[in-house]
Each structure stands twice: as C-alpha cells, then as structure tokens.
Motif scaffolding. Structure first.
Motif, PDB file in Angstrom:
ATOM      1  N   LEU A 160       0.963  -1.253   0.046  1.00 20.12           N
ATOM      2  CA  LEU A 160       0.189  -0.034  -0.020  1.00 20.12           C
ATOM      3  C   LEU A 160       0.706   1.169   0.035  1.00 20.12           C
ATOM      4  CD1 LEU A 160      -2.621  -1.038   2.872  1.00 20.12           C
ATOM      5  CD2 LEU A 160      -2.961  -0.858   0.274  1.00 20.12           C
ATOM      6  N   PRO A 161       0.247   2.429  -0.567  1.00 18.30           N
ATOM      7  CA  PRO A 161       0.972   3.778  -0.347  1.00 18.30           C
ATOM      8  C   PRO A 161       1.488   3.985   1.272  1.00 18.30           C
ATOM      9  CG  PRO A 161      -0.878   3.904  -1.844  1.00 18.30           C
ATOM     10  CD  PRO A 161      -0.952   2.579  -1.172  1.00 18.30           C
ATOM     11  N   GLU A 162       2.389   4.430   1.467  1.00 17.10           N
ATOM     12  CA  GLU A 162       2.836   4.843   2.740  1.00 17.10           C
ATOM     13  C   GLU A 162       2.033   5.443   3.659  1.00 17.10           C
ATOM     14  OE1 GLU A 162       6.862   6.704   3.229  1.00 17.10           O
ATOM     15  OE2 GLU A 162       7.776   5.529   1.612  1.00 17.10           O
ATOM     16  N   GLU A 163       1.229   6.465   3.160  1.00 22.11           N
ATOM     17  CA  GLU A 163       0.073   7.165   3.850  1.00 22.11           C
ATOM     18  C   GLU A 163      -1.031   6.244   4.127  1.00 22.11           C
ATOM     19  OE1 GLU A 163      -0.533   8.323  -0.608  1.00 22.11           O
ATOM     20  OE2 GLU A 163       1.293   7.889   0.835  1.00 22.11           O
ATOM     21  N   ASP A 164      -1.296   5.299   3.603  1.00 20.86           N
ATOM     22  CA  ASP A 164      -2.530   4.102   3.963  1.00 20.86           C
ATOM     23  C   ASP A 164      -1.924   3.390   5.024  1.00 20.86           C
ATOM     24  OD1 ASP A 164      -4.414   5.154   2.000  1.00 20.86           O
ATOM     25  OD2 ASP A 164      -3.893   3.889   0.344  1.00 20.86           O
ATOM     26  N   VAL A 165      -0.383   2.982   4.915  1.00 16.65           N
ATOM     27  CA  VAL A 165      -0.093   2.088   5.877  1.00 16.65           C
ATOM     28  C   VAL A 165      -0.143   2.795   7.136  1.00 16.65           C
ATOM     29  CG1 VAL A 165       1.998   0.962   6.589  1.00 16.65           C
ATOM     30  CG2 VAL A 165       1.311   0.935   4.187  1.00 16.65           C
ATOM     31  N   ALA A 166       0.138   4.219   7.187  1.00 16.86           N
ATOM     32  CA  ALA A 166       0.321   4.884   8.528  1.00 16.86           C
ATOM     33  C   ALA A 166      -1.025   4.916   9.091  1.00 16.86           C
ATOM     34  CB  ALA A 166       0.924   6.329   8.370  1.00 16.86           C
ATOM     35  N   ARG A 167      -2.191   5.263   8.183  1.00 14.50           N
ATOM     36  CA  ARG A 167      -3.289   5.276   8.805  1.00 14.50           C
ATOM     37  C   ARG A 167      -4.009   3.995   9.279  1.00 14.50           C
ATOM     38  NH1 ARG A 167      -4.466   7.677   3.580  1.00 14.50           N
ATOM     39  NH2 ARG A 167      -4.400   9.856   3.682  1.00 14.50           N
ATOM     40  N   LEU A 168      -3.756   3.007   8.702  1.00 16.69           N
ATOM     41  CA  LEU A 168      -4.080   1.688   9.193  1.00 16.69           C
ATOM     42  C   LEU A 168      -3.241   1.150  10.521  1.00 16.69           C
ATOM     43  CD1 LEU A 168      -4.319  -0.178   5.848  1.00 16.69           C
ATOM     44  CD2 LEU A 168      -5.982   0.089   7.257  1.00 16.69           C
ATOM     45  N   ALA A 169      -1.985   1.612  10.522  1.00 19.19           N
ATOM     46  CA  ALA A 169      -1.206   1.171  11.740  1.00 19.19           C
ATOM     47  C   ALA A 169      -1.624   2.004  13.019  1.00 19.19           C
ATOM     48  CB  ALA A 169       0.181   1.674  11.437  1.00 19.19           C
ATOM     49  N   GLU A 170      -2.276   3.373  12.760  1.00 17.62           N
ATOM     50  CA  GLU A 170      -2.797   4.003  13.748  1.00 17.62           C
ATOM     51  C   GLU A 170      -4.145   3.571  14.330  1.00 17.62           C
ATOM     52  OE1 GLU A 170      -3.360   8.027  12.506  1.00 17.62           O
ATOM     53  OE2 GLU A 170      -1.370   8.407  12.238  1.00 17.62           O
ATOM     54  N   ARG A 171      -4.905   2.804  13.462  1.00 21.19           N
ATOM     55  CA  ARG A 171      -6.177   2.117  13.815  1.00 21.19           C
ATOM     56  C   ARG A 171      -5.896   0.729  14.246  1.00 21.19           C
ATOM     57  NH1 ARG A 171     -10.888   5.304  13.026  1.00 21.19           N
ATOM     58  NH2 ARG A 171      -9.916   7.354  13.100  1.00 21.19           N
ATOM     59  N   PRO A 228       7.817   0.181   5.180  1.00 20.79           N
ATOM     60  CA  PRO A 228       7.399   1.441   5.146  1.00 20.79           C
ATOM     61  C   PRO A 228       5.951   1.496   3.979  1.00 20.79           C
ATOM     62  CG  PRO A 228       9.357   1.221   4.066  1.00 20.79           C
ATOM     63  CD  PRO A 228       9.384   0.036   4.750  1.00 20.79           C
ATOM     64  N   GLY A 229       5.999   0.484   3.228  1.00 22.16           N
ATOM     65  CA  GLY A 229       5.025   0.506   2.253  1.00 22.16           C
ATOM     66  C   GLY A 229       4.069  -1.025   2.050  1.00 22.16           C
ATOM     67  N   VAL A 249      -9.115  -4.894   2.969  1.00 25.44           N
ATOM     68  CA  VAL A 249      -7.607  -4.016   3.777  1.00 25.44           C
ATOM     69  C   VAL A 249      -7.672  -2.765   2.789  1.00 25.44           C
ATOM     70  CG1 VAL A 249      -5.296  -3.497   3.953  1.00 25.44           C
ATOM     71  CG2 VAL A 249      -6.308  -5.699   4.770  1.00 25.44           C
ATOM     72  N   LEU A 250      -7.933  -2.974   1.509  1.00 29.78           N
ATOM     73  CA  LEU A 250      -7.917  -1.666   0.543  1.00 29.78           C
ATOM     74  C   LEU A 250      -9.322  -1.171   0.855  1.00 29.78           C
ATOM     75  CD1 LEU A 250      -6.845  -3.478  -2.810  1.00 29.78           C
ATOM     76  CD2 LEU A 250      -5.483  -1.933  -1.463  1.00 29.78           C
ATOM     77  N   GLU A 251     -10.424  -1.658   1.276  1.00 31.46           N
ATOM     78  CA  GLU A 251     -11.553  -1.090   1.330  1.00 31.46           C
ATOM     79  C   GLU A 251     -11.535  -0.210   2.920  1.00 31.46           C
ATOM     80  OE1 GLU A 251     -15.959  -2.225   3.114  1.00 31.46           O
ATOM     81  OE2 GLU A 251     -15.232  -3.547   1.271  1.00 31.46           O
ATOM     82  N   LEU A 252     -10.854  -0.870   3.631  1.00 32.67           N
ATOM     83  CA  LEU A 252     -10.555   0.027   4.908  1.00 32.67           C
ATOM     84  C   LEU A 252      -9.501   1.206   4.437  1.00 32.67           C
ATOM     85  CD1 LEU A 252     -10.033  -2.924   7.642  1.00 32.67           C
ATOM     86  CD2 LEU A 252     -11.987  -1.383   7.285  1.00 32.67           C
ATOM     87  N   ALA A 253      -8.376   1.159   3.840  1.00 32.98           N
ATOM     88  CA  ALA A 253      -7.691   2.095   3.658  1.00 32.98           C
ATOM     89  C   ALA A 253      -8.517   3.156   3.007  1.00 32.98           C
ATOM     90  CB  ALA A 253      -6.484   1.580   2.726  1.00 32.98           C
ATOM     91  N   ASP A 254      -9.207   2.974   1.965  1.00 30.47           N
ATOM     92  CA  ASP A 254      -9.880   4.246   1.232  1.00 30.47           C
ATOM     93  C   ASP A 254     -11.019   4.600   2.231  1.00 30.47           C
ATOM     94  OD1 ASP A 254      -8.851   3.274  -1.162  1.00 30.47           O
ATOM     95  OD2 ASP A 254     -10.355   2.070  -1.727  1.00 30.47           O
ATOM     96  N   GLU A 255     -11.595   3.978   3.193  1.00 28.63           N
ATOM     97  CA  GLU A 255     -12.593   4.398   4.154  1.00 28.63           C
ATOM     98  C   GLU A 255     -11.947   5.365   4.947  1.00 28.63           C
ATOM     99  OE1 GLU A 255     -15.816   2.879   7.173  1.00 28.63           O
ATOM    100  OE2 GLU A 255     -14.514   1.486   6.353  1.00 28.63           O
ATOM    101  N   LEU A 256     -10.634   5.015   5.405  1.00 29.14           N
ATOM    102  CA  LEU A 256      -9.876   5.952   6.534  1.00 29.14           C
ATOM    103  C   LEU A 256      -9.483   7.219   5.683  1.00 29.14           C
ATOM    104  CD1 LEU A 256      -7.611   3.376   8.204  1.00 29.14           C
ATOM    105  CD2 LEU A 256      -9.077   5.041   9.356  1.00 29.14           C
TER     106      LEU A 256
END
Length: 651
Positions: free
Chosen positions: A521-532, A548-549, A569-576
């Motif tokens: 995933l893009p790094e920003e999506d990884v960061a959002r998922l890791a926070e949640r 990182p990715g 996971v992709l759906e959750l990343a988009d939702e975040l």
C-alpha cells in the motif's frame, strides 16, 4: 511574460470567483450579514433566479457613513479581532463579500444607523464606486444586487436555469432559518412562491422553526438529541429510521450557528444509522454542534461551507453515540408516515398526504419502555433464554411463554445459538439454527378471534393479537385502532438484536492465518491503518506495518470465513482516507449477523398460534430498534380507529 501586479478591479473579480459562485452565494453572504447585524426580520426578494435582481432588507443595527465607506473595500470588517484570528463568533469575518459582489454586478446599499438622522446610500457598478449620498430609510440596511455577472459575462453561461437557481436560493434561506429561529425570514419574487418563516419565541423555538421549514411530519417522527462530551455539545432532532429520504438534502448540520456540509459529520451520521437503514436511503436530521471557537477552524473553505475540528474523532464519537442511544431509547417506535401511506393506498389516491389522527409522536401515543414506572432497561432489553420469554415491563421478571413457545421459537442461549450459527467452531460451516428448522410447518389454526380480548393487552403499545392474514401479517387490536405487523420482518429484527448483543458481550473469535497476508500500500495508507490497528483488533482483524509500504495481516474474524483479505484492507484504507473511520469490518460482521437473522426467523407463510402472535408483540415492545427490520423497512403500521371510520364514511 514578465511578472506584474494585477489591477484592483481584476483582483476583485478573481476574488468574486471564489466567493460568489452563483446567486445563492450572494444571498448567503447578505443574509449572514443581516443576522450578524442583529436583525429580527430579514426580507429577501429575487427575480429570474437571482440573475437580474436580489434584494435583502433587514432591521439590524445599520451603518454610519464611515462604516459604509469601508464596507465595500476588501478585508474591511467589524467582526474579527487582530489579536485572536480563531475567536470567530459571527457568520462573516473576512470582509470579502460586498467588494466581491460589487466587482461583478450593480450593487447598491442603503443603510441607517440608530444614531444617525438619516440613511446613507452608495452605488458600485462593476467595481466602480459612486460617491456616498444621503437617503431616506428606516433603521437597518437594504442591499440590492442587479445584473449579476454583467461584468464577467462568461460566468453567466455556467449558471443553471432560473428555476434551479431559485431553488438553490430557497435552500440557503431554509438552512439559515433553521439556525436562527428568533429571526423572521420572508422570501418572495416573481420567480417563486412566497416563503415565510415567522420568528419563533420560547423554549420550543427551535422545534417550532423546524416544523415551519420541514413540516410537522418530521417533528412527529423525530428523536430529540441532547448530549455533551468535554467541550462539545450536540443538540437537535434526528428522524426515525422508518422516516427517511432518497437523498441527503434533508440533513442539516450547524456548527456554532453556521450551516456546514462536513465529511466528518456525514460519516458519523452514516455510521449511526448503518444498522437500521438501507444504503440507498438517507435519514433526516437537524443537528446543532456548539464548541469553543478556538477548537474549530471555520476558515478552511472560500464559501465557509466546511469546518475542521481540532478533535474530529471526539465530535464524531459524540454524534454516533448520541444517535444510537436515541435509537435504542425509541424502542419499537415507527414512522407515523407509514400509516398515512397505507390509508392513501386504501383510499386509492396513491398520494402521500398526512392521515388525520396519524400525528402523534409515536404513532401510538409515543410510548417508550423506559418511561413505565419501575422499568428495568437492563432486564427488559437483555436477550431471553428462548425467543419468546416474556419480560414484564414493570418488574423486569422473566416468564416462560405458554407451551409450544420453546419448540416453535427456540433460539437456545444467545451465547450458544449465535456463535454456533455463525460457525465459530468452523467459520466456513453453513449458517443454520437447528431450533428453527420446523418453522415452515403450519403449527395451528390462526383463530385469534376465538380468544377473549384482554383489555389490559389492548392498552399496550402494540395491542392484543386478534388474527393472522395470508399467513404473513398479524392484526392486533389497540384501544383506539389496530396494528398490522409483518411477522417475518419483526422476528428478523428480534433475532438480529440478539445476535448483536451476543457478539458485543465477548471478543470476536479470530482465525490465525498460517502465512500472514502481506499487502502493498502507499505509505500514507499504511500509516493510517497502523494508527487504527488497536481498534481493528477489537473486531477480530489483527494487522501491523510491514515496512514503510506494506501491511501484514495475521488474524481475521472467524465469522467472515474464507474472505478476500486484500479487498477488505484496501476498502478500509479508502474508508480511512475519505471518512477517517474504519467501520468496514464491523459492518461486515453485522451483515453476516443480519443474513443469519433473515434466514433464521419466522418466514412468511408460517401459520402462528394466537399465543405466539401475542408473544411476538410483547417481544417487540421490549426490544430496541424493533420498529424496522434489518433492511430499514417498517415492521408494523398502526391505523387509528377514527381514520378507519372515515374510510367507510362513518365520520
């Protein structure tokens, strides 16, 4: 081409493009100025959808000569302190509206301050200002805008029809009127029907104004919201799930009196109603958020339509929790509009008028379980050991139903039935409930009329069962009418609530992956998922950053069985990214529970005994959210005796 300084007129026209998008934008700015000036009455007149004429008159404080001279210059305002740019307590604050309007139209202003002997007027045409002159006018201000965009004719080509622009102006006035019930608003013109919202007074001023704008149907079918958390207060009204619309145009949010359309608030509203409303339907709400000015940034959009909260999740959590609590407290309430539709169908009109007698708040006098003397919510709302144990609303005591209940409606212990049914021992096992296997077999002759009417039960909200028709609908008699119940939809909601409560009482069982699923995933999506990650683990999804990715998924909810992990996971990343929430897993779990409830409940075509019908009604009265099924459709409709008599010409 060399860099050069643009002229003042061009600068104003560019600014006007940001602030003045269409005639409705002009009305918004002018009406907000009138409200900020302390007006008690605001009169709006338009022509040709606002393209040729917009006039806003108020009885506010007005301006003196010097203030008027500055008001048409950019960045001149009386509403903003240079010491604290975030302490904004007014609707307007930038000082851009009037100069922007004057740059693209013919703008005339007449104003009189209470301390002045006469009024003053000024004219601005395409950015060119005429000298200020004395005028005759009572206290207050009148701003008239003619020939919008005459100075930039290209903009005219992008405007919609007169009818569409007039409708947009109406919507703006309605939104501002909802926020300020103590101000009277009138909207008239040759291009529209007149609209009048008289000023409301007293403690119920907001409710009175909501009725003026949205009609009595909404106030009759709304739940009052009043909650606070830390420095945020939420108040207003939210419609019942069975009172819904086909679009989101009837959702009104206000932050410190400012009408806003904020993604965070829309996300919270969607989450609050996700369990009781179909995805293609939208709730009707009027909600007010009050927060300290320093905790919200209103200067993030040229038209001030969006805001940014310092603690957005706090606000969202308050919104979701308050509405869900109100839904639970509403019990089995259902929209009174359902009865109106049914009566119209019986009359053969096919309309959607309001039936006489259908105007009480709950369709049956607004009964709530918690309002009964000695009511024990923890007892009445707990899952029963069998599907039709009877819970006494007064004492909270649990009584076994008549013989046959346990056989016909057995769900077993919720802890056992719910988890066996979803295959927690083996997530891919077929969904089933053994105790419901015989529900398709007719069990009795539905001659409820042979059972004497129990006057005590007719006084209950859903009355006493009297008959079953077409082996699908139950007829119950109340003190002043009759109730029609969809037996499958009603039992489906009861089973669903049991399953949800069983899920909530224990951790969601998980299945560990033999080999972790690694998803790039893009790094920003990884960061959002890791926070949640911690929130997601509570619903059975265990994941962690894998470099990182990439994200590594180690456990998934057993209830979901063999699933597309990457897609989830992709759906959750988009939702975040879009909504700043990660409710996708919980929604999938609820969807599985809803599917189980649909297949494991009483089917249409199953004949029921009189005592079984009555037990279903009592269970509905004691179960929250039983007024609608899992798909958002009503489970029951009440017809008042007076309305039935009118159908036959008896009254």
């Amino acid at each position: 081409m060399r860099v050069r300084q643009l002229g003042e007129n061009v600068i104003n026209q560019i600014a006007a493009g940001e602030v003045i998008e269409r005639p409705a934008s002009v009305i918004k700015e002018l009406v907000e100025n009138a409200v900020d000036a302390g007006a008690s009455t605001v009169e709006i007149v338009t022509a040709a959808g606002g393209k040729t004429l917009m006039r806003v008159s108020d009885d506010g404080r007005g301006m003196n000569r010097d203030d008027l001279q500055l008001a048409i210059r950019r960045h001149c305002t009386s509403k903003l302190s240079e010491e604290d740019l975030f302490d904004i307590r007014s609707l307007g604050f930038r000082g851009e509206a009037l100069p922007s309007i004057g740059a693209v139209s013919c703008l005339s202003i007449q104003t009189r301050h209470a301390d002045e002997d006469h009024a003053w007027s000024i004219l601005v045409e395409g950015g060119k200002q005429a000298p200020i002159a004395p005028a005759a006018r009572r206290k207050g201000t009148q701003v008239e805008v003619r020939d919008l965009f005459f100075a930039t004719p290209v903009r005219l080509k992008f405007l919609k029809s007169d009818r569409a622009e007039a409708a947009a102006i109406t919507e703006i006035v309605r939104r501002i009127a909802l926020a300020y019930p103590h101000v009277g608003f009138s909207l008239s013109g040759a291009d529209r029907q007149s609209l009048n919202f008289p000023a409301a007074r007293g403690e119920d001023a907001h409710l009175a104004r909501i009725a003026q704008v949205l009609g009595n149907d909404f106030t009759d079918n709304a739940m009052e919201i009043d909650a606070a958390r830390e420095n945020v207060r939420l108040s207003g009204f939210a419609g019942l799930p069975t009172y819904h619309r086909g679009n989101a145009q009837h959702q009104f949010f206000f932050v410190n009196g400012r009408p806003v359309k904020d993604k965070l608030l829309l996300s919270g509203l969607r989450g609050a109603y996700a369990d009781v409303l179909a995805r293609d339907r939208h709730p009707v709400v009027v909600l007010f958020i009050e927060v300290e000015p320093g905790l919200v940034d209103v200067n993030v959009h040229p038209a001030k339509a969006d805001v940014r909260f310092r603690d957005g999740q706090l606000v969202r959590g308050l919104l979701v929790g308050s509405i869900k609590q109100a839904l639970v407290q509403s019990g089995h309430r259902s929209s009174t509009a359902n009865a109106a539709v049914a009566l119209d169908a019986l009359r053969g009109s096919g309309g959607a008028g309001t039936a006489a007698g259908a105007g009480n708040a709950g369709g049956y006098g607004g009964w709530y379980p918690e309002r009964q003397t000695g009511f024990n919510a923890a007892q009445a709302f707990r899952p029963a050991a069998s599907a039709f144990e009877r819970v006494d609303p007064g004492t909270g005591e649990v009584h076994e139903g008549p013989a046959g209940y346990a056989t016909a409606f057995d769900l077993r212990e919720p802890e056992t039935a719910a988890y066996d049914a979803v295959g927690f021992a083996g997530a891919s096992s077929p969904v089933g409930q053994a105790g419901l296997a015989g529900l398709a077999i007719p069990s009795a002759d539905a001659r409820a009329h042979e059972v004497p009417v129990d006057e005590i039960r007719t006084r209950l909200p859903l009355g006493a069962a009297r008959a079953q028709v077409h082996e699908t609908y139950l007829i119950a008699q109340t003190e002043d009418g009759m109730v029609i119940v969809d037996q499958h939809a009603a039992h489906e909601r009861l089973v669903y609530e049991r399953l949800k409560e069983a899920l909530a009482r224990r951790d969601v069982p998980r299945q560990m992956l033999l080999i972790p699923e690694v998803i790039e995933l893009p790094e920003e999506d990884v960061a959002r998922l890791a926070e949640r990650a911690e929130d997601l683990e509570q619903v059975g999804l265990s994941l962690e950053a894998f470099g990182p990715g990439a994200i590594a998924v180690r456990e998934t909810p057993a209830m979901l069985g063999d699933m597309d992990i990457r897609g989830l996971v992709l759906e959750l990343a988009d939702e975040l990214a879009e909504w700043e929430t990660a409710d996708g897993v919980r929604e999938r779990l609820d969807h599985v529970a809803a599917t189980m409830a649909c297949h494991g409940s009483i089917r249409a075509g199953r004949r029921m005994r009189p005592e079984e019908m009555d037990a279903l009604l009592r269970e509905m009265e004691a179960t929250p959210l039983s007024g609608q099924c899992n798909h958002g459709r009503p489970t029951w409709v009440e017809l008042k005796l007076t309305d039935i008599e009118k159908l036959f010409g008896r009254k």
